[in-house]
Design an enzyme around this catalytic site. Sequence first.
Site, PDB file in Angstrom:
ATOM      1  N   GLY A 194      52.694  47.840  33.934  1.00 20.22           N
ATOM      2  CA  GLY A 194      52.726  48.907  32.939  1.00 20.22           C
ATOM      3  C   GLY A 194      51.348  49.131  32.351  1.00 20.22           C
ATOM      4  CG  ASN A 195      48.649  47.083  33.234  1.00 28.23           C
ATOM      5  OD1 ASN A 195      48.734  46.636  32.103  1.00 28.23           O
ATOM      6  ND2 ASN A 195      49.024  46.400  34.295  1.00 28.23           N
ATOM      7  CG  HIS A 251      32.872  64.190  28.457  1.00 26.81           C
ATOM      8  ND1 HIS A 251      32.123  64.330  29.593  1.00 26.81           N
ATOM      9  CD2 HIS A 251      34.052  64.801  28.697  1.00 26.81           C
ATOM     10  CE1 HIS A 251      32.814  65.024  30.482  1.00 26.81           C
ATOM     11  NE2 HIS A 251      33.993  65.320  29.962  1.00 26.81           N
TER      12      HIS A 251
END
Length: 150
Positions: free
Chosen positions: A135-136, A22
């Site tokens: 584009g990350n 998590h």
Amino acid sequence: MLKGINPLLTPKLLKIMMEMGHDDALVLADANFTAMSIAAGKPVIRLPRVSMCDAVAAVTSLLPLAADVTHPAAFMAVSGMDDSYRSAVQRDVIAHITPELLTGQSVEPVERYAFYERARAAYAIVLTGELQPFGNFILRKGVIGENLRP
């Protein structure tokens, strides 16, 4: 092959996603990202010739986004552009992620060098074949389970 699992999810990527806990972060990076130096020994999974949109769709088909934070996903803001600017890839990925968000959540733009710092703390990096610069993305893993019992 397994039924119901996107074939872009390689055995190595599935293993990484299963190992993550998590709030661990997974970077999905474009082909120009400095993955090896940023990862510094952490896992780097390569998905050559895979677009960012397809990679995000595959990953989010199994990876729950964190429900307990305002920004369970982030993207690298385009340097030199207005804060509200979104590239075509960013708009497409944000449109894909938005239905997964809870009320009050959003996808956060992060300045380039601050993004690199967050990426260094991530569990792993997925290096895609995406050719559009900036584009990350970073996705924070949530939980799957039952509600707390009284």
